[in-house]
Design a protein around this motif. Structure first.
Motif, PDB file in Angstrom:
ATOM      1  N   ARG A  68      39.850  56.163  47.179  1.00 34.24           N
ATOM      2  CA  ARG A  68      39.580  54.840  47.764  1.00 34.24           C
ATOM      3  C   ARG A  68      38.128  54.416  47.555  1.00 34.24           C
ATOM      4  O   ARG A  68      37.851  53.254  47.270  1.00 34.24           O
ATOM      5  CB  ARG A  68      39.909  54.898  49.261  1.00 34.24           C
ATOM      6  N   LEU A  69      37.198  55.347  47.699  1.00 37.04           N
ATOM      7  CA  LEU A  69      35.778  55.030  47.553  1.00 37.04           C
ATOM      8  C   LEU A  69      35.465  54.536  46.139  1.00 37.04           C
ATOM      9  O   LEU A  69      34.768  53.533  45.955  1.00 37.04           O
ATOM     10  CB  LEU A  69      34.935  56.253  47.887  1.00 37.04           C
ATOM     11  N   LEU A  70      36.006  55.223  45.133  1.00 38.29           N
ATOM     12  CA  LEU A  70      35.773  54.811  43.749  1.00 38.29           C
ATOM     13  C   LEU A  70      36.433  53.468  43.458  1.00 38.29           C
ATOM     14  O   LEU A  70      35.890  52.645  42.701  1.00 38.29           O
ATOM     15  CB  LEU A  70      36.304  55.886  42.796  1.00 38.29           C
ATOM     16  N   TYR A  71      37.576  53.227  44.071  1.00 39.38           N
ATOM     17  CA  TYR A  71      38.267  51.948  43.889  1.00 39.38           C
ATOM     18  C   TYR A  71      37.424  50.790  44.415  1.00 39.38           C
ATOM     19  O   TYR A  71      37.230  49.779  43.729  1.00 39.38           O
ATOM     20  CB  TYR A  71      39.620  52.000  44.606  1.00 39.38           C
ATOM     21  N   VAL A  72      36.886  50.946  45.640  1.00 36.34           N
ATOM     22  CA  VAL A  72      36.073  49.889  46.245  1.00 36.34           C
ATOM     23  C   VAL A  72      34.794  49.678  45.440  1.00 36.34           C
ATOM     24  O   VAL A  72      34.367  48.541  45.199  1.00 36.34           O
ATOM     25  CB  VAL A  72      35.752  50.232  47.709  1.00 36.34           C
ATOM     26  N   ALA A  73      34.174  50.771  44.983  1.00 38.61           N
ATOM     27  CA  ALA A  73      32.932  50.662  44.206  1.00 38.61           C
ATOM     28  C   ALA A  73      33.180  49.953  42.875  1.00 38.61           C
ATOM     29  O   ALA A  73      32.381  49.097  42.448  1.00 38.61           O
ATOM     30  CB  ALA A  73      32.342  52.051  43.972  1.00 38.61           C
ATOM     31  N   ALA A  74      34.289  50.289  42.201  1.00 37.83           N
ATOM     32  CA  ALA A  74      34.602  49.659  40.918  1.00 37.83           C
ATOM     33  C   ALA A  74      34.905  48.172  41.097  1.00 37.83           C
ATOM     34  O   ALA A  74      34.458  47.332  40.304  1.00 37.83           O
ATOM     35  CB  ALA A  74      35.780  50.370  40.260  1.00 37.83           C
ATOM     36  N   ARG A  75      35.650  47.845  42.156  1.00 40.07           N
ATOM     37  CA  ARG A  75      35.945  46.433  42.428  1.00 40.07           C
ATOM     38  C   ARG A  75      34.672  45.646  42.714  1.00 40.07           C
ATOM     39  O   ARG A  75      34.503  44.504  42.258  1.00 40.07           O
ATOM     40  CB  ARG A  75      36.898  46.328  43.612  1.00 40.07           C
ATOM     41  N   ALA A  76      33.768  46.242  43.484  1.00 41.31           N
ATOM     42  CA  ALA A  76      32.512  45.565  43.800  1.00 41.31           C
ATOM     43  C   ALA A  76      31.673  45.354  42.541  1.00 41.31           C
ATOM     44  O   ALA A  76      31.059  44.303  42.353  1.00 41.31           O
ATOM     45  CB  ALA A  76      31.735  46.382  44.830  1.00 41.31           C
ATOM     46  N   LEU A  77      31.666  46.347  41.650  1.00 38.86           N
ATOM     47  CA  LEU A  77      30.893  46.234  40.415  1.00 38.86           C
ATOM     48  C   LEU A  77      31.466  45.148  39.510  1.00 38.86           C
ATOM     49  O   LEU A  77      30.718  44.358  38.904  1.00 38.86           O
ATOM     50  CB  LEU A  77      30.884  47.581  39.696  1.00 38.86           C
ATOM     51  N   VAL A  78      32.777  45.088  39.421  1.00 41.48           N
ATOM     52  CA  VAL A  78      33.428  44.048  38.616  1.00 41.48           C
ATOM     53  C   VAL A  78      33.111  42.659  39.160  1.00 41.48           C
ATOM     54  O   VAL A  78      32.814  41.731  38.401  1.00 41.48           O
ATOM     55  CB  VAL A  78      34.951  44.299  38.582  1.00 41.48           C
ATOM     56  N   SER A  79      33.153  42.520  40.484  1.00 41.85           N
ATOM     57  CA  SER A  79      32.836  41.222  41.093  1.00 41.85           C
ATOM     58  C   SER A  79      31.373  40.842  40.858  1.00 41.85           C
ATOM     59  O   SER A  79      31.063  39.670  40.618  1.00 41.85           O
ATOM     60  CB  SER A  79      33.128  41.273  42.595  1.00 41.85           C
ATOM     61  N   MET A  80      30.472  41.829  40.942  1.00 44.54           N
ATOM     62  CA  MET A  80      29.061  41.551  40.725  1.00 44.54           C
ATOM     63  C   MET A  80      28.807  41.096  39.288  1.00 44.54           C
ATOM     64  O   MET A  80      28.049  40.152  39.047  1.00 44.54           O
ATOM     65  CB  MET A  80      28.225  42.796  41.030  1.00 44.54           C
ATOM     66  N   PHE A  81      29.450  41.745  38.319  1.00 45.51           N
ATOM     67  CA  PHE A  81      29.273  41.354  36.917  1.00 45.51           C
ATOM     68  C   PHE A  81      29.772  39.935  36.678  1.00 45.51           C
ATOM     69  O   PHE A  81      29.146  39.162  35.951  1.00 45.51           O
ATOM     70  CB  PHE A  81      30.018  42.325  35.998  1.00 45.51           C
ATOM     71  N   ARG A  82      30.901  39.566  37.300  1.00 48.30           N
ATOM     72  CA  ARG A  82      31.440  38.222  37.124  1.00 48.30           C
ATOM     73  C   ARG A  82      30.572  37.172  37.796  1.00 48.30           C
ATOM     74  O   ARG A  82      30.529  36.023  37.367  1.00 48.30           O
ATOM     75  CB  ARG A  82      32.862  38.119  37.677  1.00 48.30           C
ATOM     76  N   ALA A  83      29.884  37.575  38.856  1.00 44.63           N
ATOM     77  CA  ALA A  83      29.056  36.623  39.607  1.00 44.63           C
ATOM     78  C   ALA A  83      27.709  36.366  38.947  1.00 44.63           C
ATOM     79  O   ALA A  83      26.979  35.470  39.386  1.00 44.63           O
ATOM     80  CB  ALA A  83      28.826  37.138  41.026  1.00 44.63           C
ATOM     81  N   MET A  84      27.360  37.112  37.900  1.00 45.05           N
ATOM     82  CA  MET A  84      26.066  36.958  37.241  1.00 45.05           C
ATOM     83  C   MET A  84      26.224  36.020  36.043  1.00 45.05           C
ATOM     84  O   MET A  84      26.794  36.411  35.018  1.00 45.05           O
ATOM     85  CB  MET A  84      25.533  38.324  36.782  1.00 45.05           C
ATOM     86  N   PRO A  85      25.742  34.771  36.116  1.00 42.26           N
ATOM     87  CA  PRO A  85      25.845  33.848  34.969  1.00 42.26           C
ATOM     88  C   PRO A  85      25.075  34.399  33.766  1.00 42.26           C
ATOM     89  O   PRO A  85      24.010  34.996  33.909  1.00 42.26           O
ATOM     90  CB  PRO A  85      25.205  32.552  35.503  1.00 42.26           C
ATOM     91  N   GLU A  86      25.635  34.182  32.576  1.00 45.70           N
ATOM     92  CA  GLU A  86      25.017  34.724  31.367  1.00 45.70           C
ATOM     93  C   GLU A  86      23.600  34.211  31.165  1.00 45.70           C
ATOM     94  O   GLU A  86      22.709  34.969  30.756  1.00 45.70           O
ATOM     95  CB  GLU A  86      25.855  34.370  30.135  1.00 45.70           C
ATOM     96  N   LEU A  87      23.373  32.927  31.478  1.00 44.62           N
ATOM     97  CA  LEU A  87      22.065  32.328  31.216  1.00 44.62           C
ATOM     98  C   LEU A  87      20.992  32.952  32.107  1.00 44.62           C
ATOM     99  O   LEU A  87      19.893  33.280  31.647  1.00 44.62           O
ATOM    100  CB  LEU A  87      22.131  30.819  31.437  1.00 44.62           C
ATOM    101  N   ILE A  88      21.316  33.148  33.386  1.00 45.47           N
ATOM    102  CA  ILE A  88      20.355  33.758  34.310  1.00 45.47           C
ATOM    103  C   ILE A  88      20.115  35.208  33.928  1.00 45.47           C
ATOM    104  O   ILE A  88      18.974  35.696  33.934  1.00 45.47           O
ATOM    105  CB  ILE A  88      20.870  33.650  35.755  1.00 45.47           C
ATOM    106  N   CYS A  89      21.184  35.895  33.591  1.00 51.52           N
ATOM    107  CA  CYS A  89      21.065  37.289  33.168  1.00 51.52           C
ATOM    108  C   CYS A  89      20.205  37.407  31.913  1.00 51.52           C
ATOM    109  O   CYS A  89      19.366  38.305  31.786  1.00 51.52           O
ATOM    110  CB  CYS A  89      22.454  37.865  32.927  1.00 51.52           C
ATOM    111  N   ALA A  90      20.390  36.480  30.972  1.00 48.41           N
ATOM    112  CA  ALA A  90      19.609  36.499  29.739  1.00 48.41           C
ATOM    113  C   ALA A  90      18.129  36.257  30.020  1.00 48.41           C
ATOM    114  O   ALA A  90      17.259  36.835  29.357  1.00 48.41           O
ATOM    115  CB  ALA A  90      20.139  35.455  28.765  1.00 48.41           C
TER     116      ALA A  90
END
Length: 334
Positions: free
Chosen positions: A176-198
């Motif tokens: 369960r812990l790895l599942y929650v961590a992976a989901r949070a990481l996926v959401s964080m990556f999607r929330a980061m706009p490419e332009l700001i990240c660049a």
């Protein structure tokens, strides 16, 4: 009595009630409020003025004037390239590039004579190397670099999203812990706009394609990780149960029972991300992350709109061809 029963049985409930009506009214009020904040009324008025001016019912419009001035500056497209031979290191007039020619131009300039303190006309001669397709070739080279950025970003995104998808799938996550961590990481990556990240990656890696590749890969990893995981979770369970019943391990069940089901969808998602990364690679280039975007921003800042028009046409042709290739691949895999 029977007639009353029959009428009651055939009565239909209204498709909406008071609650639905209140929600619709609240939504309309919210749209009216937000529309005022983003100047939807002004947009509608300017668009109407432009339409009236386009059909001759109005003499002038801000919209048509602006678009007309832009069209005049964009066309004709710039395809040639002129360079002063004095700026070309080791220039040899006997060995010119293909289709190139040397052009000599006499220019008259008014200069102040320091002795007489009068303005005098002075004739100077300048020699140029003219390449008829030189700028088009330059844009093509930059577009190839943009495509390479998109390819590498998509490849890194696929490689990074596969373990994320495995850990983000509820039925395959190790705990369960790895599942929650992976989901949070996926959401964080999607929330980061490419332009700001660049923008931040340019500070870390400097100007160039590295920042563009990583910025696109990070955001794409979040997108692919989410959709890969959802397809793994919703795959047909019967083949998985059959393999598990004969003692197959979870990785083998995933490889032989799940992957064949989800591979066409995975391919479709990946092709979509590649198409999107080609377009977004032009955007992250505006902040110095390599590719055609850097050339586009430089020409725009110098008000060279004919060059900008050439770049936009090349981008359109590239995206159109990529879309056609992707559509054929999807048809073959479906």
């Amino acid at each position: 009595m029977n007639s009353h029963v029959e009428n009651t049985a055939w009565r239909l409930d209204p498709p909406y009630g008071a609650r639905t009506l209140l929600i619709v009214i609240a939504a309309l009020m919210l749209f009216l409020y937000t529309g005022q904040r983003v100047e939807m009324g002004r947009m509608a008025a300017l668009t109407l003025d432009g339409a009236l001016a386009a059909v001759g019912l109005k003499k002038q419009s801000q919209v048509t004037s602006g678009l007309g001035a832009l069209a005049d500056n964009l066309f004709p497209l710039q395809v040639s390239y002129r360079t002063e031979t004095s700026r070309i290191e080791g220039f040899n007039p006997e060995k010119l590039p293909w289709l190139s020619r040397v052009e000599t131009v006499q220019m008259t300039e008014s200069r102040l004579n320091p002795h007489t303190l009068k303005m005098e006309n002075e004739v100077s001669t300048q020699t140029y190397l003219v390449e008829p397709l030189g700028y088009l070739w330059r844009v093509a080279v930059k577009m190839v670099e943009t495509f390479e950025i998109a390819i590498w970003a998509t490849l890194l995104a696929v490689l990074g999203s596969l373990p994320l998808a495995y850990c983000s799938a509820r039925n395959y996550a190790p705990n369960r812990l790895l599942y929650v961590a992976a989901r949070a990481l996926v959401s964080m990556f999607r929330a980061m706009p490419e332009l700001i990240c660049a923008l931040f990656l340019v500070l870390a890696y400097g100007f160039g394609p590295i920042a563009g590749v990583l910025a696109l890969a990070i955001h794409s990893m979040g997108f692919l990780g989410k959709f890969y995981a959802e397809d793994i979770e919703t795959a047909d369970t019967k083949p998985q149960e059959a393999l598990a019943a004969i003692g197959a391990s979870r990785p083998r069940v995933l490889a032989y029972a799940v992957l064949p089901q989800v591979l066409p969808k995975f391919t479709g998602y990946t092709l979509y991300i590649l198409d999107r990364n080609v377009r977004m690679a032009t955007v992250v280039g505006l902040v110095g992350a390599g590719g055609i975007g850097q050339e586009l921003k430089g020409r725009y800042d110098m008000y060279q709109y004919a060059h900008v028009g050439t770049i936009l046409v090349v981008i359109f042709i590239t995206v159109f061809l990529l879309d056609q290739v992707a559509a054929r691949l999807r048809r073959r895999l479906s």
